[in-house]
Design an enzyme around this catalytic site. Structure first.
Site, PDB file in Angstrom:
ATOM      1  N   CYS A  80      -0.660   5.975   5.570  1.00  0.00           N
ATOM      2  CA  CYS A  80      -1.106   5.792   6.910  1.00  0.00           C
ATOM      3  C   CYS A  80      -0.224   6.614   7.802  1.00  0.00           C
ATOM      4  O   CYS A  80      -0.411   7.048   8.795  1.00  0.00           O
ATOM      5  CB  CYS A  80      -1.352   4.553   7.435  1.00  0.00           C
ATOM      6  SG  CYS A  80      -2.839   3.871   6.482  1.00  0.00           S
ATOM      7  N   LYS A 121       5.976   1.930  -1.767  1.00  0.00           N
ATOM      8  CA  LYS A 121       6.362   0.633  -1.629  1.00  0.00           C
ATOM      9  C   LYS A 121       6.110  -0.278  -2.900  1.00  0.00           C
ATOM     10  O   LYS A 121       5.208  -0.045  -3.571  1.00  0.00           O
ATOM     11  CB  LYS A 121       5.877  -0.107  -0.121  1.00  0.00           C
ATOM     12  CG  LYS A 121       4.463  -0.607  -0.091  1.00  0.00           C
ATOM     13  CD  LYS A 121       4.407  -1.004   1.166  1.00  0.00           C
ATOM     14  CE  LYS A 121       2.873  -1.895   1.007  1.00  0.00           C
ATOM     15  NZ  LYS A 121       2.647  -2.775   2.456  1.00  0.00           N
TER      16      LYS A 121
HETATM   17  P1  NAD Z   1      -9.235   5.808   0.007  1.00  0.00           P
HETATM   18  O1  NAD Z   1      -8.562   7.241  -0.180  1.00  0.00           O
HETATM   19  O2  NAD Z   1      -8.197   4.962  -1.042  1.00  0.00           O
HETATM   20  O3  NAD Z   1     -10.522   5.646  -0.447  1.00  0.00           O
HETATM   21  C1  NAD Z   1     -11.627   6.441   0.415  1.00  0.00           C
HETATM   22  C2  NAD Z   1     -12.839   6.210  -0.654  1.00  0.00           C
HETATM   23  O4  NAD Z   1     -14.003   6.887   0.172  1.00  0.00           O
HETATM   24  C3  NAD Z   1     -12.730   7.202  -2.111  1.00  0.00           C
HETATM   25  O5  NAD Z   1     -12.954   6.173  -2.905  1.00  0.00           O
HETATM   26  C4  NAD Z   1     -13.716   8.223  -1.794  1.00  0.00           C
HETATM   27  O6  NAD Z   1     -14.439   8.311  -3.243  1.00  0.00           O
HETATM   28  C5  NAD Z   1     -14.809   7.556  -0.896  1.00  0.00           C
HETATM   29  N1  NAD Z   1     -15.659   8.483  -0.287  1.00  0.00           N
HETATM   30  C6  NAD Z   1     -15.408   9.516   0.777  1.00  0.00           C
HETATM   31  N2  NAD Z   1     -16.525  10.067   0.917  1.00  0.00           N
HETATM   32  C7  NAD Z   1     -17.410   9.267   0.597  1.00  0.00           C
HETATM   33  C8  NAD Z   1     -18.834   9.312   0.923  1.00  0.00           C
HETATM   34  N3  NAD Z   1     -19.645  10.264   1.616  1.00  0.00           N
HETATM   35  N4  NAD Z   1     -19.633   8.150   0.500  1.00  0.00           N
HETATM   36  C9  NAD Z   1     -19.017   7.307  -0.269  1.00  0.00           C
HETATM   37  N5  NAD Z   1     -17.840   7.189  -0.548  1.00  0.00           N
HETATM   38  C10 NAD Z   1     -17.009   8.129  -0.023  1.00  0.00           C
HETATM   39  O7  NAD Z   1      -8.963   5.640   1.507  1.00  0.00           O
HETATM   40  P2  NAD Z   1      -8.185   4.252   2.041  1.00  0.00           P
HETATM   41  O8  NAD Z   1      -6.729   4.290   2.125  1.00  0.00           O
HETATM   42  O9  NAD Z   1      -9.161   3.148   1.700  1.00  0.00           O
HETATM   43  O10 NAD Z   1      -8.157   4.760   3.693  1.00  0.00           O
HETATM   44  C11 NAD Z   1      -9.709   4.660   4.183  1.00  0.00           C
HETATM   45  C12 NAD Z   1      -9.603   4.772   5.891  1.00  0.00           C
HETATM   46  O11 NAD Z   1      -8.903   3.695   6.324  1.00  0.00           O
HETATM   47  C13 NAD Z   1      -8.641   5.766   6.175  1.00  0.00           C
HETATM   48  O12 NAD Z   1      -9.059   6.521   7.522  1.00  0.00           O
HETATM   49  C14 NAD Z   1      -7.339   5.229   6.478  1.00  0.00           C
HETATM   50  O13 NAD Z   1      -6.420   5.905   7.565  1.00  0.00           O
HETATM   51  C15 NAD Z   1      -7.774   3.772   6.779  1.00  0.00           C
HETATM   52  N6  NAD Z   1      -6.711   2.792   6.711  1.00  0.00           N
HETATM   53  C16 NAD Z   1      -6.152   2.630   5.535  1.00  0.00           C
HETATM   54  C17 NAD Z   1      -5.230   1.696   5.373  1.00  0.00           C
HETATM   55  C18 NAD Z   1      -4.685   1.576   3.940  1.00  0.00           C
HETATM   56  O14 NAD Z   1      -3.572   0.550   3.768  1.00  0.00           O
HETATM   57  N7  NAD Z   1      -4.821   2.309   3.059  1.00  0.00           N
HETATM   58  C19 NAD Z   1      -5.020   0.715   6.189  1.00  0.00           C
HETATM   59  C20 NAD Z   1      -5.597   0.689   7.306  1.00  0.00           C
HETATM   60  C21 NAD Z   1      -6.798   1.786   7.612  1.00  0.00           C
HETATM   61  C1  UDX Z   2       0.657   0.420   7.073  1.00  0.00           C
HETATM   62  C2  UDX Z   2       0.554  -0.696   8.342  1.00  0.00           C
HETATM   63  O1  UDX Z   2       1.534  -1.799   8.255  1.00  0.00           O
HETATM   64  C3  UDX Z   2      -0.789  -1.389   8.351  1.00  0.00           C
HETATM   65  O2  UDX Z   2      -1.054  -2.088   9.590  1.00  0.00           O
HETATM   66  C4  UDX Z   2      -1.836  -0.070   8.357  1.00  0.00           C
HETATM   67  O3  UDX Z   2      -3.200  -0.492   8.591  1.00  0.00           O
HETATM   68  C5  UDX Z   2      -1.563   0.811   7.392  1.00  0.00           C
HETATM   69  O4  UDX Z   2      -0.227   1.225   7.411  1.00  0.00           O
HETATM   70  P1  UDX Z   2       1.228   0.294   4.490  1.00  0.00           P
HETATM   71  O5  UDX Z   2       1.360   1.676   4.685  1.00  0.00           O
HETATM   72  O6  UDX Z   2      -0.040  -0.122   3.736  1.00  0.00           O
HETATM   73  O7  UDX Z   2       0.451  -0.513   6.072  1.00  0.00           O
HETATM   74  O8  UDX Z   2       2.377  -0.321   4.255  1.00  0.00           O
HETATM   75  P2  UDX Z   2       3.648  -1.028   5.323  1.00  0.00           P
HETATM   76  O9  UDX Z   2       3.956  -2.206   4.706  1.00  0.00           O
HETATM   77  O10 UDX Z   2       3.431  -1.024   6.758  1.00  0.00           O
HETATM   78  O11 UDX Z   2       5.073  -0.129   5.081  1.00  0.00           O
HETATM   79  C6  UDX Z   2       4.848   1.386   5.220  1.00  0.00           C
HETATM   80  C7  UDX Z   2       6.153   1.937   4.649  1.00  0.00           C
HETATM   81  O12 UDX Z   2       7.084   1.581   5.549  1.00  0.00           O
HETATM   82  C8  UDX Z   2       6.521   1.566   3.531  1.00  0.00           C
HETATM   83  O13 UDX Z   2       6.993   2.916   3.007  1.00  0.00           O
HETATM   84  C9  UDX Z   2       7.481   0.700   3.363  1.00  0.00           C
HETATM   85  O14 UDX Z   2       8.331   0.502   2.238  1.00  0.00           O
HETATM   86  C10 UDX Z   2       8.269   1.047   4.794  1.00  0.00           C
HETATM   87  N1  UDX Z   2       8.953  -0.180   5.538  1.00  0.00           N
HETATM   88  C11 UDX Z   2       8.288  -1.206   5.942  1.00  0.00           C
HETATM   89  C12 UDX Z   2      10.500   0.071   5.611  1.00  0.00           C
HETATM   90  O15 UDX Z   2      10.758   0.926   5.130  1.00  0.00           O
HETATM   91  N2  UDX Z   2      10.931  -0.996   6.140  1.00  0.00           N
HETATM   92  C13 UDX Z   2      10.161  -2.018   6.749  1.00  0.00           C
HETATM   93  O16 UDX Z   2      10.904  -2.899   7.338  1.00  0.00           O
HETATM   94  C14 UDX Z   2       8.851  -2.157   6.737  1.00  0.00           C
END
Ligand code: NAD
Ligand code: UDX
Length: 451
Positions: free
Chosen positions: A280, A340
């Site tokens: 992200c 992480k």
């Molecule tokens: P991801 O890549 O883990 O999962 C996305 C899934 O969507 C995949 O399994 C893929 O096969 C599926 N997909 C794609 N197109 C599709 C379709 N047309 N129909 C059905 N399935 C379909 O993604 P993620 O990490 O869960 O992130 C999803 C969104 O949420 C992103 O926009 C990301 O920025 C946001 N987000 C992610 C996190 C996080 O920590 N990963 C946190 C907050 C927000």
């Molecule tokens: C982040 C946001 O925290 C979350 O709210 C959003 O929805 C998705 O992006 P994530 O990327 O899953 O979540 O992990 P996070 O715990 O935020 O860590 C992000 C990166 O920062 C990692 O590489 C982690 O190791 C690093 N980090 C975090 C540091 O280097 N120092 C810190 O103090 C905290």
């Protein structure tokens, strides 16, 4: 409430399982049939603490499918597909667009739906998705009630179940009160915390009810980018001071504690290390800079945050070079591949940067990770590394070890055994995970970050 989740990755799967646990009827849809097959067999396709247990508990309310069912009556559709970075820095909306079209094609005449952008999407995406759906309905001459809302997700990987059950806030960006009301109903068990906490993910002590923030779709969309940019900035800030601490002889962990206890600053996200990675922060900081660029508005702080972070990863290579002088021909053991601890996610993992830089400089790279090695082999079959089953095996013949990922397991490494198997004596703790004194007592030369 009838709920459909499109995309069962880290966000979609966790959200789907949590909503089912809260009592909703949930269908999780993913276009990848292998994911659906595994989920039907009760096996989560991502590593998230507590997720498997919750899936088992909620399975009667959950269905998994690789196609969207016909959408009839009242319900909520959450789009949670990926929004990766395009070459120009923009968020790539191709998966969101495809999902919106597929959803639209399944809407039937009696439907009363809120379609929600849960993916992190650029400003204006609620209107964009609404356009796709309305055009499709008009073409098919289907008269249904469809609202589109923005409901950004703030969970962090490795604690996704916890964050989903006990959020700090729920943000709903919608123009129509009916859409807000349906989503308020969907999230009522969370907002009021009326569910019994699962055994493996207990409710935190002193947890207070989450706030519901209702706003315009645009404000909700911008909130998500602002949150991630702020958190990334906080980390880059402490990493920049860690660099200065190395020059002046201060200990950044003490500095972080001293400033973090100021309630206006707060102690979280002040852990200096190898710099942030993950799916992200990198893509979202880049995307918001690109968006702002369209308004000729430079995002100077976010830009600096990215630059500091890039430098922070390379600083680990510089420190290795300072200590070992010549990297060509050395063997370096990396502890950790995931971006992480507590996740198997390798997206924008600092370990991948280190591997590329070390390989380029002629070092042999050995790696260990408690969870992410299988994913690494599958996703990066050409990665120039030797995989090792455990930290003791990793240490064999190494000139230096580097702690890359903050796995809790690495706090309890068998240091004496590892030292005995090494050729050199350097331990570079790029996460400030260990006590310098304890490590030195085992015969290592300890190098941390900013200490
Ligand atoms: P991801 O890549 O883990 O999962 C996305 C899934 O969507 C995949 O399994 C893929 O096969 C599926 N997909 C794609 N197109 C599709 C379709 N047309 N129909 C059905 N399935 C379909 O993604 P993620 O990490 O869960 O992130 C999803 C969104 O949420 C992103 O926009 C990301 O920025 C946001 N987000 C992610 C996190 C996080 O920590 N990963 C946190 C907050 C927000
Ligand atoms: C982040 C946001 O925290 C979350 O709210 C959003 O929805 C998705 O992006 P994530 O990327 O899953 O979540 O992990 P996070 O715990 O935020 O860590 C992000 C990166 O920062 C990692 O590489 C982690 O190791 C690093 N980090 C975090 C540091 O280097 N120092 C810190 O103090 C905290």
């Amino acid at each position: 409430m009838n709920t459909i989740i499109i995309g069962t990755g880290y966000v979609g799967l966790t959200t789907g399982i949590v909503l089912a646990y809260l009592g909703h009827e949930v269908t999780c849809v993913d276009k990848n049939p292998a994911i659906i097959e595994s989920l039907k067999a009760g096996i989560p396709t991502i590593h998230e603490p507590g997720l498997k247990e919750l899936l088992d508990e909620a399975k009667d309310k959950l269905r998994f499918s690789d196609t969207i069912p016909p959408l009839r009556g009242e319900g909520v559709v959450l789009i949670a597909v990926g929004t990766p970075t395009k070459d120009n820095g923009d968020a790539d909306l191709r998966y969101v667009d495809a999902a919106a079209k597929e959803v639209a094609a399944c809407i039937r005449a009696d439907a009363k739906l809120v379609v929600v952008n849960k993916s992190t999407v650029p400003i204006g995406s609620a209107r964009h998705v609404e356009g796709i759906i309305k055009r499709s309905l008009a073409q098919r001459e289907v008269e249904a009630t469809v609202w589109v809302a923005s409901n950004p997700e703030f969970l962090a990987e490795g604690k996704a179940v916890h964050d989903s059950l006990y959020p700090d806030r729920v943000v709903i960006g919608a123009s129509e009160p009916e859409a807000v009301n349906l989503l308020r109903e969907l999230y009522a068990p969370l907002l009021e915390q009326t569910f019994s906490a699962p055994l493996q993910t207990p409710r935190p002590e002193n947890y207070s009810l989450p706030s519901l923030i209702t706003s315009s779709p645009t404000s909700a969309e911008l909130s998500k980018y602002a949150a991630n940019a702020f958190l990334a900035t906080k980390i880059s800030f402490i990493n920049e001071f860690a660099g200065l601490a190395e020059h002046v002889g201060a200990d950044i962990t003490q500095v972080a504690r001293a400033i973090g206890l100021d309630s206006r600053i707060g102690s979280k996200f002040l852990h200096a290390g190898i710099g942030w990675g993950g799916s992200c922060f990198g893509k979202d900081t880049q995307a918001i800079i690109t968006t702002a660029g369209r308004y000729d508005y430079p995002m100077k702080i976010v830009d600096a945050t990215i630059k500091v972070n890039r430098q922070q990863r390379l600083h680990v290579i510089e420190r290795l070079q300072q200590q070992l002088k010549v990297l060509r021909g050395t063997t370096i053991g990396l502890l950790g591949l995931a971006f992480k601890g507590n996740t198997d996610d390798l997206r924008d993992a600092p370990a991948l940067t280190l591997i590329a830089e070390l390989h380029e400089r002629g070092a042999v790279v050995r790696v260990h990770d408690p969870i992410a090695m299988d994913k690494a082999k599958e996703q990066y079959p050409e990665l120039p590394v030797e995989y090792c089953e455990d930290p003791e095996c990793l240490a064999i013949g190494c000139d230096a070890l580097v702690i890359v990922t903050d796995w809790q397991d690495y706090k309890h490494l068998p240091l004496a055994e590892m030292k005995a198997r090494m050729r050199g004596d350097l331990l570079l703790d790029a996460r400030n995970l260990l006590s310098p004194v304890d490590v030195a007592e085992q015969g290592f030369a300890y190098v941390g970050v900013g200490r």
